[in-house]
Enzyme design. Structure first.
Site, mmCIF file in Angstrom:
data_model
loop_
_atom_site.group_PDB
_atom_site.id
_atom_site.type_symbol
_atom_site.label_atom_id
_atom_site.label_comp_id
_atom_site.label_asym_id
_atom_site.label_seq_id
_atom_site.Cartn_x
_atom_site.Cartn_y
_atom_site.Cartn_z
ATOM 1 N N GLY A 175 0.922 -1.025 -0.027
ATOM 2 C CA GLY A 175 -0.286 0.154 -0.237
ATOM 3 C C GLY A 175 1.073 1.381 -0.077
ATOM 4 O O GLY A 175 1.597 1.068 -0.151
ATOM 5 N N GLY A 227 1.142 5.096 1.774
ATOM 6 C CA GLY A 227 0.730 6.562 3.397
ATOM 7 C C GLY A 227 1.047 7.573 2.315
ATOM 8 O O GLY A 227 1.978 7.980 2.190
ATOM 9 N N PHE A 232 4.289 8.695 4.094
ATOM 10 C CA PHE A 232 5.500 8.163 3.433
ATOM 11 C C PHE A 232 6.128 7.772 2.458
ATOM 12 O O PHE A 232 6.988 8.410 1.918
ATOM 13 C CB PHE A 232 6.129 6.577 4.990
ATOM 14 N N VAL A 292 4.760 1.671 0.623
ATOM 15 C CA VAL A 292 5.222 -0.182 1.569
ATOM 16 C C VAL A 292 5.170 -1.038 0.540
ATOM 17 O O VAL A 292 4.381 -1.798 -0.252
ATOM 18 C CB VAL A 292 4.251 0.087 2.567
ATOM 19 N N ASP A 316 2.360 9.741 15.051
ATOM 20 C CA ASP A 316 1.220 9.481 14.357
ATOM 21 C C ASP A 316 0.591 8.744 14.929
ATOM 22 O O ASP A 316 0.420 7.670 14.140
ATOM 23 C CB ASP A 316 1.671 9.610 12.727
HETATM 24 P P1 ADP Z 1 -0.587 4.150 6.643
HETATM 25 O O1 ADP Z 1 0.067 3.560 7.889
HETATM 26 O O2 ADP Z 1 -1.230 5.357 5.883
HETATM 27 O O3 ADP Z 1 -1.749 2.912 6.086
HETATM 28 P P2 ADP Z 1 1.568 3.528 5.844
HETATM 29 O O4 ADP Z 1 2.408 4.362 4.464
HETATM 30 O O5 ADP Z 1 2.365 3.209 6.853
HETATM 31 O O6 ADP Z 1 0.432 3.762 5.923
HETATM 32 O O7 ADP Z 1 1.328 2.009 5.272
HETATM 33 C C1 ADP Z 1 1.238 1.837 3.360
HETATM 34 C C2 ADP Z 1 0.667 -0.068 4.398
HETATM 35 O O8 ADP Z 1 1.426 -0.718 3.947
HETATM 36 C C3 ADP Z 1 -0.038 0.146 4.791
HETATM 37 O O9 ADP Z 1 -1.451 -0.997 4.330
HETATM 38 C C4 ADP Z 1 0.036 -0.426 6.024
HETATM 39 O O10 ADP Z 1 -0.684 -2.127 6.664
HETATM 40 C C5 ADP Z 1 1.081 -1.776 5.711
HETATM 41 N N1 ADP Z 1 2.155 -1.637 6.079
HETATM 42 C C6 ADP Z 1 2.992 -0.897 6.828
HETATM 43 N N2 ADP Z 1 4.036 -0.689 7.708
HETATM 44 C C7 ADP Z 1 3.978 -2.832 7.676
HETATM 45 C C8 ADP Z 1 4.341 -2.987 8.902
HETATM 46 N N3 ADP Z 1 6.163 -3.533 9.371
HETATM 47 N N4 ADP Z 1 4.320 -5.106 7.966
HETATM 48 C C9 ADP Z 1 2.937 -5.015 7.616
HETATM 49 N N5 ADP Z 1 2.012 -3.950 6.623
HETATM 50 C C10 ADP Z 1 2.707 -2.621 7.105
#
Ligand code: ADP
Ligand code: MG
Length: 346
Positions: A65, A67, A69, A72, A182
């Site tokens: 996904g 977000g 940042f 990911v 956050d």
């Molecule tokens: P947000 O926190 O706003 O959902 P992120 O960029 O943090 O945006 O995350 C994008 C996606 O990646 C989300 O679906 C999130 O659940 C997943 N994700 C982020 N970090 C992890 C992790 N450490 N393990 C599994 N999934 C993750």
């Protein structure tokens, strides 16, 4: 793809990969500067630290996904990992230098953390314009998914256990001098009864990259607004495009209040209101009505203390945690038809 391409470029440019100094048998934090690049192209300065992971060692798999940042990915680096890619391609070289400095500082904080309720930091890749953070992969669902997609209802004991674990992780972060900035249900994973908090302390670099992507205009994602304490909302007045939000340990506690509200109700506060109204109401200290919220008095009190208008009236996470721990466990969760210990507050 980008990572692989990045690593090929790195090799073709004759990059070096130097780890931190080894002194007295332990790796030190000292920074080494690597100058890479062809003699005829401009050089790129990279700093390498003990937490550097060479990009070509990370295998990217599924895109999980996107977000604040960046994108990911699920990846593999000696096991399953999550890779947060930050792209600052569109930023000017001067801005890139600023982002790099913030990134390094936030990563330096991130790597200081070791707690069972915090995601494990494994390393970072620094290869401008790509920056990446590698953490352990969280396998469960986020609380956001549980509450707002699956509409799971947790009973009182489970809510207490989740809240307590969040307070443990957050209390630890604050004790290490790190603000989350956050805290939201999207950044809290829950699997087999265990809470794992992610994305602490990365807000500044995320914000810098957002600004780059959105033409220097800070937009407020709706899902973010619900967690902002009144003192932060005041910094968001129209006309101020780069608010310097005054985060504090107590603004993290306010955000925890919203997480707790979601756990209790499965909704966000003022969910049906437009953003301008939410900003107005919260800035004035108006709380959502709890008349229809069936919950034990103690939980409502906790919620209200975390949402206190004055930041100094909010408890800290250590106090919240010990308060939650002292609450007696219940044999059965109360239903609306058994409201014996339930208050109806305004
Ligand atoms: P947000 O926190 O706003 O959902 P992120 O960029 O943090 O945006 O995350 C994008 C996606 O990646 C989300 O679906 C999130 O659940 C997943 N994700 C982020 N970090 C992890 C992790 N450490 N393990 C599994 N999934 C993750
Ligand atoms: Mg996140």
């Amino acid at each position: 793809e980008n990572l692989r391409r990045g690593s090929e470029e790195r090799q073709s440019q004759g990059d070096l990969s130097i780890r931190g100094d080894v002194k007295n048998g332990s790796i030190t934090d000292s920074e080494q500067t690597i100058v890479s690049g062809n003699s005829n192209s401009e050089s790129v300065c990279l700093s390498s630290r003990e937490w550097d992971i060479p990009l070509d060692e990370v295998v990217l798999e599924e895109r999980l996904g996107e977000g604040q940042f960046g994108v990911v990915y699920r990846g593999n680096w000696h096991g399953a990992v999550a890779v947060k890619m930050l792209n600052m391609e569109t930023a000017s070289p001067r801005r890139q230098a600023g982002i790099m400095a913030t990134f390094e500082q936030e990563v330096a904080n991130f790597r200081k953390t070791r707690h069972e309720n915090l995601v494990l930091f494994m390393g970072a890749c620094v290869k401008p314009p790509n920056l990446a953070i590698v953490t352990s992969l969280c396998k469960g669902l986020t609380l956001y998914r549980h509450l707002h997609y699956q509409t799971d209802k947790f009973n009182h004991n489970r809510i207490g256990s989740i809240a307590r674990q969040i307070c443990l992780g957050m209390g630890y972060l604050h004790a290490r001098g790190i603000l989350h900035k956050d805290l939201k249900t999207k950044n809290i994973f829950y699997e087999n009864g265990k809470v794992v908090i992610t994305d602490f302390g990365l807000f500044s670099v995320a914000k810098l990259c957002q600004e780059g992507r959105r033409g220097n205009y800070l937009t407020i994602p709706r899902g973010w607004l619900y967690y902002l304490a009144p003192e932060l909302l005041k910094d968001l007045r129209p006309g101020i495009e780069h608010p310097d939000l005054s985060f504090s340990t107590r603004s993290d506690v306010y955000a925890f209040g919203t997480v707790f509200f979601e756990l209790l109700t499965g909704t966000w506060p003022f969910q049906d209101q437009p953003p301008e109204s939410i900003i107005y109401l919260v800035s004035k200290g108006i709380k959502p009505p709890l008349a229809n919220l069936y919950s034990i008095v103690e939980y409502k009190d906790i919620l209200m203390s975390c949402w206190a208008y004055q930041d100094h009236d909010r408890p800290d996470f250590t106090r919240l945690q010990s308060h939650l721990e002292r609450l007696p466990k219940r044999k059965l969760s109360r239903s609306p038809s058994q409201p014996t210990d339930v208050t109806r507050s305004n």
